[in-house]
Motif scaffolding. Structure first.
Motif, short mmCIF file in Angstrom:
data_model
loop_
_atom_site.label_atom_id
_atom_site.label_comp_id
_atom_site.label_asym_id
_atom_site.label_seq_id
_atom_site.Cartn_x
_atom_site.Cartn_y
_atom_site.Cartn_z
N ASP A 158 0.85 -1.26 0.17
CA ASP A 158 0.04 0.04 -0.06
C ASP A 158 0.91 1.20 -0.09
N ILE A 159 1.95 1.13 0.86
CA ILE A 159 2.68 2.25 0.68
C ILE A 159 3.48 2.48 -0.68
N TRP A 160 3.79 1.48 -1.30
CA TRP A 160 4.31 1.59 -2.65
C TRP A 160 3.43 2.07 -3.50
N HIS A 161 2.33 1.69 -3.40
CA HIS A 161 1.09 2.61 -4.14
C HIS A 161 1.40 4.07 -4.28
N PHE A 162 1.24 4.38 -3.08
CA PHE A 162 1.35 5.84 -2.67
C PHE A 162 2.50 6.45 -2.94
N LEU A 163 3.59 5.89 -2.74
CA LEU A 163 4.94 6.24 -2.88
C LEU A 163 5.24 6.31 -4.39
N MET A 164 4.84 5.51 -5.49
CA MET A 164 5.03 5.51 -6.71
C MET A 164 4.23 6.63 -7.35
N SER A 165 2.75 6.85 -6.84
CA SER A 165 2.02 7.99 -7.23
C SER A 165 2.80 9.31 -6.68
N TYR A 166 3.42 9.37 -5.72
CA TYR A 166 4.19 10.55 -5.36
C TYR A 166 5.42 10.83 -6.23
N ILE A 167 5.98 9.67 -6.61
CA ILE A 167 7.22 9.80 -7.52
C ILE A 167 6.71 10.33 -9.07
N LEU A 168 5.39 9.92 -9.47
CA LEU A 168 5.02 10.29 -10.62
C LEU A 168 4.35 11.53 -10.76
N GLN A 169 4.00 12.11 -9.45
CA GLN A 169 3.77 13.57 -9.51
C GLN A 169 4.87 14.49 -9.71
N GLU A 170 6.18 13.79 -9.15
CA GLU A 170 7.08 14.61 -9.40
C GLU A 170 8.06 14.55 -10.74
N THR A 171 7.91 13.48 -11.36
CA THR A 171 8.47 13.21 -12.60
C THR A 171 7.69 12.27 -13.62
N ASN A 172 8.37 11.71 -14.67
CA ASN A 172 7.58 10.67 -15.56
C ASN A 172 7.87 9.22 -15.33
N VAL A 173 7.59 8.32 -16.15
CA VAL A 173 7.58 7.02 -15.86
C VAL A 173 9.12 6.43 -16.23
N PRO A 174 9.75 7.03 -17.44
CA PRO A 174 11.17 6.57 -17.55
C PRO A 174 12.01 6.81 -16.40
N LYS A 175 11.87 8.29 -15.95
CA LYS A 175 12.81 8.63 -15.10
C LYS A 175 12.33 8.11 -13.75
N ALA A 176 11.27 7.67 -13.34
CA ALA A 176 10.94 7.02 -12.17
C ALA A 176 11.45 5.59 -12.21
N VAL A 177 11.46 4.80 -13.35
CA VAL A 177 12.09 3.69 -13.28
C VAL A 177 13.63 3.67 -13.09
N SER A 178 14.23 4.55 -13.67
CA SER A 178 15.63 4.70 -13.48
C SER A 178 15.97 5.24 -12.23
N LEU A 179 15.14 5.84 -11.52
CA LEU A 179 15.35 6.28 -9.87
C LEU A 179 15.28 5.01 -9.21
N VAL A 180 14.40 4.37 -9.48
CA VAL A 180 14.03 2.96 -8.50
C VAL A 180 14.74 1.80 -8.79
N ASN A 181 15.20 1.71 -9.99
CA ASN A 181 15.71 0.51 -10.52
C ASN A 181 16.92 -0.28 -9.58
N THR A 182 17.98 0.62 -9.29
CA THR A 182 19.13 -0.17 -8.50
C THR A 182 18.76 -0.44 -7.12
N HIS A 183 17.85 0.21 -6.70
CA HIS A 183 17.22 0.00 -5.32
C HIS A 183 16.70 -1.50 -4.93
N CYS A 184 16.13 -1.96 -6.17
CA CYS A 184 15.44 -3.25 -6.02
C CYS A 184 16.30 -4.44 -5.83
N ILE A 185 17.38 -4.41 -6.07
CA ILE A 185 18.64 -5.75 -5.90
C ILE A 185 18.85 -5.79 -4.40
N TYR A 186 18.22 -6.55 -3.87
CA TYR A 186 18.62 -6.71 -2.50
C TYR A 186 18.21 -8.28 -2.14
#
Length: 307
Positions: A158-186
């Motif tokens: 649920d937090i991820w839904h709202f965090l993605m919405s907040y990120i999309l409010q600040e930028t676009n989809v391609p930029k959002a993907v590039s911002l998040v991508n490296t954090h997913c490897i854990y």
């Protein structure tokens, strides 16, 4: 490999003298003397000799086996990581579609189609509180109860839904993907420290409040949010792959709720004694590949059975 076996091996390969092998392999005489002194030949040299001899069974070493065993989870994770950008793009596009549907085309401006203010930061803050409610944090009630880890994972989604919405409010989809991508490897932990998890989850609230009150710049806040969110996923035992699967499930459930009177107040949230979130997870666990349309159909069947 012992030094004696080494000498026998190089003779069987056609090397008349040790000097012939040294010249061929590019090693020094000092190295060979050191092998003789220790009566142990490096594994890599043993491996080369076995390969030259064409033997099917290669020499084994417990230390190498341990290294391989330790590296396998990382290799699996890196293999999975190659699909992360695509999965992230899919999630951000689904979130945008859901927001367009429920809030209107220009929701990024902070107002929905009914003129109601949208505050994604407050949404995150409130969901963090719900996550903490799933733990035995109260010193006066149920102090020995176990945390509801399944619901904690749902609250993180649920937090991820709202965090993605907040990120999309600040930028676009391609930029959002590039911002998040490296954090997913854990690699998610298997033993969860609940107290530590709560402390780290509360930091998401602090970031939200700091941005909302103007004490943290919005864009640097986005980067802090992303880093802290995936830290929370890791220490709560929620892998990125299960996060993505749960997200598709929750996104589908959110759309299902909207289609069945959630905003109007006519939606039934308890399905035969179970909350709809729980039913959705039960269905997800039985699905190998999660399809939005297939899951929606299964939710429809379950919902109709509780009326």
């Amino acid at each position: 490999m012992l030094y004696k076996e080494f000498k026998e091996s190089i003779k069987s390969l056609g090397f008349n003298t040790m000097e012939d092998f040294i010249k061929y392999a590019g090693v020094t005489s000092d190295e060979v003397l050191d092998w003789e002194d220790k009566n142990q030949v490096p594994y890599i040299v043993s491996l080369v000799l076995h390969l030259l001899k064409g033997e099917k069974e290669l020499p084994s070493t417990s230390s190498l086996d341990n290294v391989v065993e330790e590296c396998l989870p990382l290799a699996t994770l890196l293999d999975e990581a190659s699909s992360f950008p695509h999965k992230l793009e899919e999630m951000f596009l689904l979130q945008k579609k859901l927001n367009d549907s429920t809030n209107g085309k220009n929701w990024e401006l902070g107002i929905n189609k009914f003129g109601k203010e949208i505050n994604w930061l407050r949404c995150i803050h409130m969901e963090v509180a719900e996550l903490i409610e799933s733990t035995p944090w109260k010193h006066w009630k149920n102090i020995n109860s176990e945390p509801d880890m399944n619901n904690i994972h749902v609250e993180l989604v649920d937090i991820w839904h709202f965090l993605m919405s907040y990120i999309l409010q600040e930028t676009n989809v391609p930029k959002a993907v590039s911002l998040v991508n490296t954090h997913c490897i854990y690699e998610a932990v298997t033993e969860v420290d609940v107290k530590f998890m709560m402390t780290e989850a509360e930091k998401l609230s602090y970031i939200a409040l700091a941005i909302d009150t103007g004490n943290m710049p919005s864009f640097s806040g986005v980067e802090r949010f992303i880093d802290q969110f995936f830290r929370c996923c890791k220490i709560s035992g929620l892998s990125f792959m299960w996060l993505q699967k749960l997200y598709i499930g929750k996104n589908c459930l959110n759309q299902f709720r909207q289609d069945h009177g959630y905003k109007e107040g006519t939606y039934i949230k308890q399905w035969n004694g179970k909350e709809d979130n729980v039913v959705m997870v039960d269905i997800l666990e039985k699905m190998d590949d999660v399809s939005f349309d297939d899951l929606y159909s299964k939710l429809e069947d379950a919902y109709n059975s509780c009326k």
